[in-house]
Motif scaffolding. Sequence first.
Motif, mmCIF file in Angstrom:
data_model
loop_
_atom_site.group_PDB
_atom_site.id
_atom_site.type_symbol
_atom_site.label_atom_id
_atom_site.label_comp_id
_atom_site.label_asym_id
_atom_site.label_seq_id
_atom_site.Cartn_x
_atom_site.Cartn_y
_atom_site.Cartn_z
ATOM 1 N N LYS A 257 11.646 5.272 2.671
ATOM 2 C CA LYS A 257 12.177 4.995 4.010
ATOM 3 C C LYS A 257 11.068 4.481 4.930
ATOM 4 N N ILE A 258 9.908 5.112 4.854
ATOM 5 C CA ILE A 258 8.762 4.665 5.657
ATOM 6 C C ILE A 258 8.396 3.229 5.283
ATOM 7 N N ASN A 259 8.309 2.947 4.003
ATOM 8 C CA ASN A 259 7.945 1.602 3.545
ATOM 9 C C ASN A 259 8.965 0.570 3.998
ATOM 10 N N HIS A 260 10.221 0.925 3.945
ATOM 11 C CA HIS A 260 11.275 0.001 4.352
ATOM 12 C C HIS A 260 11.196 -0.300 5.851
ATOM 13 N N LYS B 173 7.127 -2.183 7.096
ATOM 14 C CA LYS B 173 6.515 -3.149 6.174
ATOM 15 C C LYS B 173 5.208 -3.714 6.729
ATOM 16 N N VAL B 174 5.134 -3.955 8.008
ATOM 17 C CA VAL B 174 3.918 -4.499 8.589
ATOM 18 C C VAL B 174 2.790 -3.481 8.497
ATOM 19 N N TYR B 175 3.085 -2.222 8.782
ATOM 20 C CA TYR B 175 2.067 -1.172 8.750
ATOM 21 C C TYR B 175 1.396 -1.084 7.394
ATOM 22 N N PHE B 176 2.153 -1.254 6.343
ATOM 23 C CA PHE B 176 1.604 -1.141 4.996
ATOM 24 C C PHE B 176 1.260 -2.491 4.370
ATOM 25 N N GLY B 177 1.105 -3.508 5.203
ATOM 26 C CA GLY B 177 0.590 -4.794 4.739
ATOM 27 C C GLY B 177 1.537 -5.621 3.903
ATOM 28 N N ARG B 178 2.800 -5.503 4.148
ATOM 29 C CA ARG B 178 3.762 -6.272 3.347
ATOM 30 C C ARG B 178 4.519 -7.303 4.167
ATOM 31 N N ALA B 179 4.053 -7.615 5.334
ATOM 32 C CA ALA B 179 4.783 -8.554 6.195
ATOM 33 C C ALA B 179 4.700 -9.962 5.640
ATOM 34 N N MET C 168 0.836 -1.184 0.000
ATOM 35 C CA MET C 168 0.000 0.000 0.000
ATOM 36 C C MET C 168 0.881 1.248 0.000
ATOM 37 N N ILE C 169 0.526 2.214 -0.784
ATOM 38 C CA ILE C 169 1.275 3.458 -0.847
ATOM 39 C C ILE C 169 0.682 4.425 0.181
ATOM 40 N N PRO C 170 1.527 4.988 1.061
ATOM 41 C CA PRO C 170 0.994 5.904 2.064
ATOM 42 C C PRO C 170 0.499 7.201 1.431
ATOM 43 N N PHE C 171 -0.475 7.789 2.076
ATOM 44 C CA PHE C 171 -1.020 9.078 1.667
ATOM 45 C C PHE C 171 -0.455 10.120 2.625
ATOM 46 N N ILE C 172 0.141 11.174 2.089
ATOM 47 C CA ILE C 172 0.823 12.177 2.897
ATOM 48 C C ILE C 172 0.001 13.464 2.931
ATOM 49 N N SER C 173 -0.156 14.025 4.111
ATOM 50 C CA SER C 173 -0.757 15.349 4.266
ATOM 51 C C SER C 173 0.379 16.351 4.470
ATOM 52 N N ILE C 174 0.435 17.343 3.600
ATOM 53 C CA ILE C 174 1.418 18.417 3.737
ATOM 54 C C ILE C 174 0.645 19.644 4.208
#
Length: 120
Positions: free
Chosen positions: A108-111, A114-120, A1-7
């Motif tokens: 960096k966040i994805n790396h 991994k668990v947070y974004f469903g890649r575990a 999953m790709i994170p959505f960023i609020s700036i």
Amino acid sequence: MIPFISIITVSYNSESTIRKTIESIINQTFQNFEYIIIDGQSTDKTNKIIDEYKIILKDKLIHISEPDQGIYDAMNKGIDLASGDFAIFMNSNDEFYDNTILEKVVNKINHKNKVYFGRA
């Protein structure tokens, strides 16, 4: 999953700097973001400049100009509007130093998460 960023940018009478801030966000290679600008009802051309970018940013831009109780009140308004997985604050005189910063942050966040974004 790709994170959505609020700036989130808070501004007040920033006509001399806000354009560079917005341009540095528009030019990012990573585009899964929303951009929230909370303006303290500037009396200069800040809001007119922001309005110029509504055509480019479309539904990615949330822009509010109203009186506030200072910078922290404005920042809290931005947080309340944010729907991203993560938030980044950029002052109205800041700019990203290159157009791949958001991409690098997300990688960096994805790396690291991994668990947070469903890649575990």
